[in-house]
Design a protein around this motif. Structure first.
Motif, PDB file in Angstrom:
ATOM      1  N   ILE A  63       0.862  -1.180   0.000  1.00  0.00           N
ATOM      2  CA  ILE A  63       0.000   0.000   0.000  1.00  0.00           C
ATOM      3  C   ILE A  63       0.899   1.230   0.000  1.00  0.00           C
ATOM      4  O   ILE A  63       1.736   1.403   0.881  1.00  0.00           O
ATOM      5  N   ARG A  64       0.728   2.078  -1.010  1.00  0.00           N
ATOM      6  CA  ARG A  64       1.577   3.257  -1.137  1.00  0.00           C
ATOM      7  C   ARG A  64       0.955   4.502  -0.505  1.00  0.00           C
ATOM      8  O   ARG A  64       1.655   5.303   0.089  1.00  0.00           O
ATOM      9  N   GLN A  65      -0.354   4.680  -0.667  1.00  0.00           N
ATOM     10  CA  GLN A  65      -0.988   5.872  -0.119  1.00  0.00           C
ATOM     11  C   GLN A  65      -2.476   5.626   0.046  1.00  0.00           C
ATOM     12  O   GLN A  65      -3.105   4.987  -0.796  1.00  0.00           O
ATOM     13  N   VAL A  66      -3.010   6.144   1.143  1.00  0.00           N
ATOM     14  CA  VAL A  66      -4.445   6.087   1.386  1.00  0.00           C
ATOM     15  C   VAL A  66      -4.958   7.514   1.332  1.00  0.00           C
ATOM     16  O   VAL A  66      -4.565   8.355   2.140  1.00  0.00           O
ATOM     17  N   GLY A  67      -5.783   7.790   0.325  1.00  0.00           N
ATOM     18  CA  GLY A  67      -6.337   9.121   0.156  1.00  0.00           C
ATOM     19  C   GLY A  67      -7.779   9.177   0.622  1.00  0.00           C
ATOM     20  O   GLY A  67      -8.319   8.199   1.152  1.00  0.00           O
ATOM     21  N   PRO A  68      -8.437  10.303   0.431  1.00  0.00           N
ATOM     22  CA  PRO A  68      -9.830  10.435   0.865  1.00  0.00           C
ATOM     23  C   PRO A  68     -10.794   9.544   0.089  1.00  0.00           C
ATOM     24  O   PRO A  68     -11.827   9.127   0.617  1.00  0.00           O
ATOM     25  N   ASP A  69     -10.461   9.212  -1.175  1.00  0.00           N
ATOM     26  CA  ASP A  69     -11.356   8.413  -2.014  1.00  0.00           C
ATOM     27  C   ASP A  69     -10.739   7.119  -2.523  1.00  0.00           C
ATOM     28  O   ASP A  69     -11.463   6.203  -2.889  1.00  0.00           O
ATOM     29  N   ILE A  70      -9.415   7.061  -2.604  1.00  0.00           N
ATOM     30  CA  ILE A  70      -8.767   5.898  -3.204  1.00  0.00           C
ATOM     31  C   ILE A  70      -7.597   5.418  -2.346  1.00  0.00           C
ATOM     32  O   ILE A  70      -7.072   6.148  -1.511  1.00  0.00           O
ATOM     33  N   ILE A  71      -7.213   4.174  -2.612  1.00  0.00           N
ATOM     34  CA  ILE A  71      -6.018   3.589  -2.019  1.00  0.00           C
ATOM     35  C   ILE A  71      -5.108   3.207  -3.177  1.00  0.00           C
ATOM     36  O   ILE A  71      -5.519   2.466  -4.082  1.00  0.00           O
ATOM     37  N   LEU A  72      -3.886   3.732  -3.184  1.00  0.00           N
ATOM     38  CA  LEU A  72      -2.925   3.421  -4.220  1.00  0.00           C
ATOM     39  C   LEU A  72      -2.041   2.268  -3.747  1.00  0.00           C
ATOM     40  O   LEU A  72      -1.495   2.311  -2.642  1.00  0.00           O
ATOM     41  N   VAL A  73      -1.937   1.234  -4.588  1.00  0.00           N
ATOM     42  CA  VAL A  73      -1.117   0.076  -4.257  1.00  0.00           C
ATOM     43  C   VAL A  73      -0.126  -0.170  -5.381  1.00  0.00           C
ATOM     44  O   VAL A  73      -0.346   0.240  -6.520  1.00  0.00           O
ATOM     45  N   ASN A  74       0.964  -0.827  -5.067  1.00  0.00           N
ATOM     46  CA  ASN A  74       1.976  -1.172  -6.053  1.00  0.00           C
ATOM     47  C   ASN A  74       2.099  -2.686  -6.046  1.00  0.00           C
ATOM     48  O   ASN A  74       2.862  -3.253  -5.268  1.00  0.00           O
ATOM     49  N   VAL A  75       1.329  -3.347  -6.918  1.00  0.00           N
ATOM     50  CA  VAL A  75       1.240  -4.800  -6.913  1.00  0.00           C
ATOM     51  C   VAL A  75       1.443  -5.332  -8.318  1.00  0.00           C
ATOM     52  O   VAL A  75       0.838  -4.843  -9.274  1.00  0.00           O
ATOM     53  N   ASP A  76       2.287  -6.342  -8.441  1.00  0.00           N
ATOM     54  CA  ASP A  76       2.404  -7.085  -9.686  1.00  0.00           C
ATOM     55  C   ASP A  76       1.333  -8.168  -9.631  1.00  0.00           C
ATOM     56  O   ASP A  76       1.458  -9.139  -8.890  1.00  0.00           O
ATOM     57  N   LEU A  77       0.249  -7.998 -10.362  1.00  0.00           N
ATOM     58  CA  LEU A  77      -0.904  -8.891 -10.253  1.00  0.00           C
ATOM     59  C   LEU A  77      -0.584 -10.318 -10.664  1.00  0.00           C
ATOM     60  O   LEU A  77      -1.249 -11.245 -10.238  1.00  0.00           O
ATOM     61  N   ASP A  78       0.445 -10.513 -11.491  1.00  0.00           N
ATOM     62  CA  ASP A  78       0.827 -11.873 -11.863  1.00  0.00           C
ATOM     63  C   ASP A  78       1.405 -12.633 -10.674  1.00  0.00           C
ATOM     64  O   ASP A  78       1.287 -13.842 -10.580  1.00  0.00           O
ATOM     65  N   LYS A  79       2.006 -11.901  -9.741  1.00  0.00           N
ATOM     66  CA  LYS A  79       2.614 -12.526  -8.573  1.00  0.00           C
ATOM     67  C   LYS A  79       1.791 -12.341  -7.309  1.00  0.00           C
ATOM     68  O   LYS A  79       2.141 -12.857  -6.262  1.00  0.00           O
ATOM     69  N   ALA A  80       0.691 -11.579  -7.403  1.00  0.00           N
ATOM     70  CA  ALA A  80      -0.136 -11.317  -6.220  1.00  0.00           C
ATOM     71  C   ALA A  80      -0.817 -12.595  -5.754  1.00  0.00           C
ATOM     72  O   ALA A  80      -1.130 -13.487  -6.540  1.00  0.00           O
ATOM     73  N   THR A  81      -1.034 -12.649  -4.467  1.00  0.00           N
ATOM     74  CA  THR A  81      -1.722 -13.809  -3.893  1.00  0.00           C
ATOM     75  C   THR A  81      -3.183 -13.735  -4.257  1.00  0.00           C
ATOM     76  O   THR A  81      -3.844 -12.748  -4.003  1.00  0.00           O
ATOM     77  N   GLU A  82      -3.673 -14.782  -4.887  1.00  0.00           N
ATOM     78  CA  GLU A  82      -5.082 -14.867  -5.259  1.00  0.00           C
ATOM     79  C   GLU A  82      -5.673 -16.076  -4.573  1.00  0.00           C
ATOM     80  O   GLU A  82      -5.099 -17.153  -4.591  1.00  0.00           O
ATOM     81  N   LYS A  83      -6.808 -15.885  -3.967  1.00  0.00           N
ATOM     82  CA  LYS A  83      -7.516 -17.002  -3.351  1.00  0.00           C
ATOM     83  C   LYS A  83      -8.720 -17.314  -4.216  1.00  0.00           C
ATOM     84  O   LYS A  83      -9.471 -16.433  -4.578  1.00  0.00           O
ATOM     85  N   CYS A  84      -8.892 -18.559  -4.535  1.00  0.00           N
ATOM     86  CA  CYS A  84     -10.043 -18.966  -5.334  1.00  0.00           C
ATOM     87  C   CYS A  84     -11.133 -19.476  -4.404  1.00  0.00           C
ATOM     88  O   CYS A  84     -10.863 -20.235  -3.497  1.00  0.00           O
ATOM     89  N   GLY A  85     -12.331 -19.041  -4.632  1.00  0.00           N
ATOM     90  CA  GLY A  85     -13.458 -19.476  -3.836  1.00  0.00           C
ATOM     91  C   GLY A  85     -14.528 -20.065  -4.717  1.00  0.00           C
ATOM     92  O   GLY A  85     -14.683 -19.708  -5.869  1.00  0.00           O
ATOM     93  N   ILE A  86     -15.254 -20.999  -4.177  1.00  0.00           N
ATOM     94  CA  ILE A  86     -16.322 -21.628  -4.956  1.00  0.00           C
ATOM     95  C   ILE A  86     -17.635 -21.342  -4.272  1.00  0.00           C
ATOM     96  O   ILE A  86     -17.747 -21.339  -3.098  1.00  0.00           O
TER      97      ILE A  86
END
Length: 86
Positions: A63-86
């Motif tokens: 998490i890079r910055q939390v603003g009044p409306d948005i949260i800026l993150v720096n994530v490589d989505l290919d390497k991000a942890t993804e949980k699969c749910g059914i």
């Protein structure tokens, strides 16, 4: 800041300027009370009857910055942890 305040903020990935969605949940360390990660539900899937198949677990260190409306993150989505749910 309250958890309910986080849920009203949209999460934007600064790597590719992609909108990931809104905070759905948070992960806390119960012993220290520290925020470990935010959890953002992934996009809905039509073939899964509009059930969300993935959720992105974004560690606090990304998490890079939390603003009044948005949260800026720096994530490589290919390497991000993804949980699969059914």
């Amino acid at each position: 800041m309250r958890i309910s305040d986080l849920k009203t903020k949209e999460v934007i990935n600064i790597c590719d300027c992609r909108r990931l969605g809104y905070v759905g949940d948070v992960d806390f360390d119960m012993d220290t009370g520290c925020l470990l990660a935010i959890i953002v539900p992934g996009p809905g899937c039509f073939c899964g009857f509009l059930v969300r198949e993935k959720e992105y677990v974004i560690p606090f260190c990304d998490i890079r910055q939390v603003g009044p409306d948005i949260i800026l993150v720096n994530v490589d989505l290919d390497k991000a942890t993804e949980k699969c749910g059914i």
